[in-house]
Design a protein around this motif. Sequence first.
Motif, mmCIF file in Angstrom:
data_model
loop_
_atom_site.group_PDB
_atom_site.id
_atom_site.type_symbol
_atom_site.label_atom_id
_atom_site.label_comp_id
_atom_site.label_asym_id
_atom_site.label_seq_id
_atom_site.Cartn_x
_atom_site.Cartn_y
_atom_site.Cartn_z
ATOM 1 N N UNK A 103 -1.248 -17.238 -63.961
ATOM 2 C CA UNK A 103 -1.322 -17.521 -62.533
ATOM 3 C C UNK A 103 -2.706 -17.105 -62.043
ATOM 4 N N UNK A 104 -3.457 -18.085 -61.562
ATOM 5 C CA UNK A 104 -4.789 -17.828 -61.030
ATOM 6 C C UNK A 104 -4.748 -18.062 -59.523
ATOM 7 N N UNK A 105 -4.869 -16.992 -58.770
ATOM 8 C CA UNK A 105 -4.922 -17.088 -57.319
ATOM 9 C C UNK A 105 -6.385 -17.053 -56.890
ATOM 10 N N UNK A 106 -6.695 -17.754 -55.803
ATOM 11 C CA UNK A 106 -8.085 -17.828 -55.374
ATOM 12 C C UNK A 106 -8.144 -18.163 -53.887
ATOM 13 N N UNK A 107 -9.333 -18.009 -53.323
ATOM 14 C CA UNK A 107 -9.571 -18.421 -51.950
ATOM 15 C C UNK A 107 -10.080 -19.851 -51.949
ATOM 16 N N UNK A 115 -8.378 -19.704 -47.153
ATOM 17 C CA UNK A 115 -6.957 -19.416 -47.313
ATOM 18 C C UNK A 115 -6.610 -19.327 -48.793
ATOM 19 N N UNK A 116 -5.434 -18.773 -49.084
ATOM 20 C CA UNK A 116 -5.042 -18.527 -50.464
ATOM 21 C C UNK A 116 -4.444 -19.737 -51.142
ATOM 22 N N UNK A 117 -4.801 -19.920 -52.409
ATOM 23 C CA UNK A 117 -4.285 -21.037 -53.185
ATOM 24 C C UNK A 117 -3.961 -20.569 -54.596
ATOM 25 N N UNK A 129 -3.482 -27.291 -60.187
ATOM 26 C CA UNK A 129 -3.442 -26.794 -58.819
ATOM 27 C C UNK A 129 -2.023 -26.889 -58.259
ATOM 28 N N UNK A 130 -1.619 -25.830 -57.559
ATOM 29 C CA UNK A 130 -0.313 -25.806 -56.902
ATOM 30 C C UNK A 130 -0.430 -25.809 -55.383
ATOM 31 N N UNK A 131 -1.643 -25.763 -54.876
ATOM 32 C CA UNK A 131 -1.846 -25.874 -53.440
ATOM 33 C C UNK A 131 -1.928 -24.547 -52.706
ATOM 34 N N UNK A 132 -1.846 -24.628 -51.386
ATOM 35 C CA UNK A 132 -1.966 -23.459 -50.508
ATOM 36 C C UNK A 132 -0.690 -22.628 -50.565
ATOM 37 N N UNK A 133 -0.845 -21.306 -50.623
ATOM 38 C CA UNK A 133 0.318 -20.410 -50.718
ATOM 39 C C UNK A 133 0.367 -19.387 -49.586
ATOM 40 N N UNK A 134 -0.570 -19.432 -48.656
ATOM 41 C CA UNK A 134 -0.582 -18.498 -47.531
ATOM 42 C C UNK A 134 -0.077 -19.202 -46.265
#
Length: 358
Positions: A103-107, A115-117, A129-134
């Motif tokens: 799992x790679x989280x990023x801005x 925002x977080x993705x 890519x799984x999209x925006x998570x915030x």
Amino acid sequence: MEHKNQNNNIISIEKKGILLSPTIKPFESNGVLNPGIFQEGEEVHIFYRAVEDGNFSTIGYARSDGPTNIVERLKRPFITRDFDYEKHGVEDARIVKIEGIFYLTYTAYDGVNAIGALATSKDMKHFERKGIITPPIDYKEYKFHLEHCNQDKLNPKYFYYYNLFAELGIVEEKHRLLKDKDIVLFPRKINNKFVMLHRIWPGIQIVQFEKWEDLTKEFWVDYIKNLTDHILLDPLYNFEVNYLGAGCPPIETEDGWLMIYHGVCETNIGKTYHAAAALLDINDPTKIIGRLPYPLFSPSEDWELKGVVNHVVFPTGTALFDDDLYIYYGAADKHTAVAKVSLKQLLDELKNQKHEKV
């Protein structure tokens, strides 16, 4: 070079210097910083933010044999800007492996919103890519829901930052979403739930959920209405008086979850970013065992004091070799640097520091 903590000599920090710097390659000519780190035995995988002219960012990749011996570095971006929500930047990756999935989280930065993705992979080579998570809400919605919080428990700085953004005209901008950065996952599920840190100014919040599909707008609305139940750390000490942000994925130890984060204070020379540390309960990470009342380390070297943004140390990943904990961080928004600390020494000090409530 050894750097004694200016506030307390119990913890000894050894700054190992710059690990990666900008090159003549256009995609990383302006900055190489804030790396996500994943350790496999003696190998350290480094997913760094690469900045080109115009402050456009991608994720670069390098690999080291041991903590600092770089043996591979790609000549082109590893993760590029592929979607509208990240058309200006894929920034500040953090990476963990949970139940066989990376799992790679990023801005994600589109030129307006930061925002977080999320992106995932089974092999650490091909990421989907799984999209925006915030929270997908604007500032007016945020204020409305925040007013439903327990105002006796809510730090007034949350409204201070809303009002500050209002004075700047940000909350009135069309398509402006709530800024939410520093998205960091715990490296395993706890009580069968994903656990994630994030940052709505000025504190660090903690969110727990069973599956990613749970993170709907309705979920986040309810979450913000009860935000005081989810705030893990708020500014407390002088070195972090302005705001905080999650740093490295928490490290599981026999004493609890070791959390390395950053704290920011405003001085007569501008903002200064410090590295900080806290210890969380292993079974319930919403409970804080200890928290350093002083920085773990601060900008002191030339490469930390002068750069794209001066006076910045920004920790984002770690690797452990025996008792030596290597902390990888962005230095002055230009370089990637490394510091070393004894894990045992740090944990012992954290256990001696009782956490004070804000």
